[in-house]
Design a protein around this motif. Structure first.
Motif, PDB file in Angstrom:
ATOM      1  N   MET A   1      37.618  40.978  35.156  1.00 48.31           N
ATOM      2  CA  MET A   1      38.245  42.393  35.309  1.00 48.31           C
ATOM      3  C   MET A   1      37.299  43.269  34.236  1.00 48.31           C
ATOM      4  SD  MET A   1      41.945  43.764  34.971  1.00 48.31           S
ATOM      5  CE  MET A   1      42.434  45.471  35.416  1.00 48.31           C
ATOM      6  N   GLU A   9      41.714  47.571  40.896  1.00 53.89           N
ATOM      7  CA  GLU A   9      42.198  46.448  40.229  1.00 53.89           C
ATOM      8  C   GLU A   9      42.793  46.844  38.910  1.00 53.89           C
ATOM      9  OE1 GLU A   9      39.764  43.067  39.887  1.00 53.89           O
ATOM     10  OE2 GLU A   9      38.713  44.095  38.504  1.00 53.89           O
ATOM     11  N   GLU A  12      46.434  47.711  39.081  1.00 51.65           N
ATOM     12  CA  GLU A  12      47.205  46.661  39.548  1.00 51.65           C
ATOM     13  C   GLU A  12      47.927  45.835  38.576  1.00 51.65           C
ATOM     14  OE1 GLU A  12      45.630  44.270  42.937  1.00 51.65           O
ATOM     15  OE2 GLU A  12      44.295  45.749  43.340  1.00 51.65           O
ATOM     16  N   ALA A  14      49.628  43.132  38.312  1.00 51.13           N
ATOM     17  CA  ALA A  14      49.438  41.613  38.382  1.00 51.13           C
ATOM     18  C   ALA A  14      48.001  41.495  37.944  1.00 51.13           C
ATOM     19  CB  ALA A  14      49.730  41.149  39.959  1.00 51.13           C
ATOM     20  N   LYS A  15      47.178  42.248  38.361  1.00 51.50           N
ATOM     21  CA  LYS A  15      45.742  41.958  37.840  1.00 51.50           C
ATOM     22  C   LYS A  15      45.482  41.935  36.340  1.00 51.50           C
ATOM     23  CE  LYS A  15      43.477  41.521  41.873  1.00 51.50           C
ATOM     24  NZ  LYS A  15      42.289  41.169  42.623  1.00 51.50           N
ATOM     25  N   ALA A  18      47.257  39.250  34.430  1.00 48.91           N
ATOM     26  CA  ALA A  18      46.196  38.000  34.590  1.00 48.91           C
ATOM     27  C   ALA A  18      45.276  38.160  33.706  1.00 48.91           C
ATOM     28  CB  ALA A  18      45.780  37.787  36.000  1.00 48.91           C
ATOM     29  N   GLU A  19      44.677  39.197  33.434  1.00 47.11           N
ATOM     30  CA  GLU A  19      43.515  39.503  32.439  1.00 47.11           C
ATOM     31  C   GLU A  19      44.260  39.387  30.835  1.00 47.11           C
ATOM     32  OE1 GLU A  19      40.682  39.598  32.673  1.00 47.11           O
ATOM     33  OE2 GLU A  19      39.747  40.862  31.022  1.00 47.11           O
ATOM     34  N   ARG A  22      44.371  35.565  30.170  1.00 43.71           N
ATOM     35  CA  ARG A  22      43.047  35.085  29.831  1.00 43.71           C
ATOM     36  C   ARG A  22      42.420  35.410  28.825  1.00 43.71           C
ATOM     37  NH1 ARG A  22      37.971  36.157  30.140  1.00 43.71           N
ATOM     38  NH2 ARG A  22      38.229  38.490  30.073  1.00 43.71           N
TER      39      ARG A  22
END
Ligand code: SF4
Length: 95
Positions: A1, A9, A12, A14-15, A18-19, A22
């Motif tokens: 991302m 994104e 978003e 959820a994105k 997730a980033e 990570r």
């Protein structure tokens, strides 16, 4: 991302989550920045709880947010981060 506010994104949740997971996982294995910004101590304290036990996927969403809101010196890590410096469209975090 990437940090491209024009990318769909980027907005978003959820994105973004997730980033964050990570990146936090990479930082948890490094910990070099712990003294640079309060956000890192918050991050590592939450990751080291018995309930999470180093597994960033187990971090509650509230803890993810607390790390972000604890940041007070966004540029301090760039002095020692062994990855790329912030440039257009890139985070200062490892990527
Ligand atoms: S930002 Fe980079 S240098 Fe700092 S703790 Fe995370 S991985 Fe390590």
């Amino acid at each position: 991302m990437t940090l491209d506010v024009r990318a769909a994104e980027f907005w978003e949740p959820a994105k973004v989550e997730a980033e964050l997971r990570r990146v936090y996982d990479i930082c948890a294995g490094c910990r070099r920045c712990v003294g640079l910004c309060p956000s890192f101590k918050v991050m590592f304290d939450r990751i080291d709880t018995p309930a999470v036990d180093g597994d960033v996927e187990k971090l509650p969403a509230a803890d993810l947010a607390e790390v972000s809101t604890s940041a007070t010196s966004a540029s301090s890590a760039t002095t020692i981060v062994p990855t790329r410096r912030p440039t257009a469209g890139r985070s200062i975090f490892p990527g």
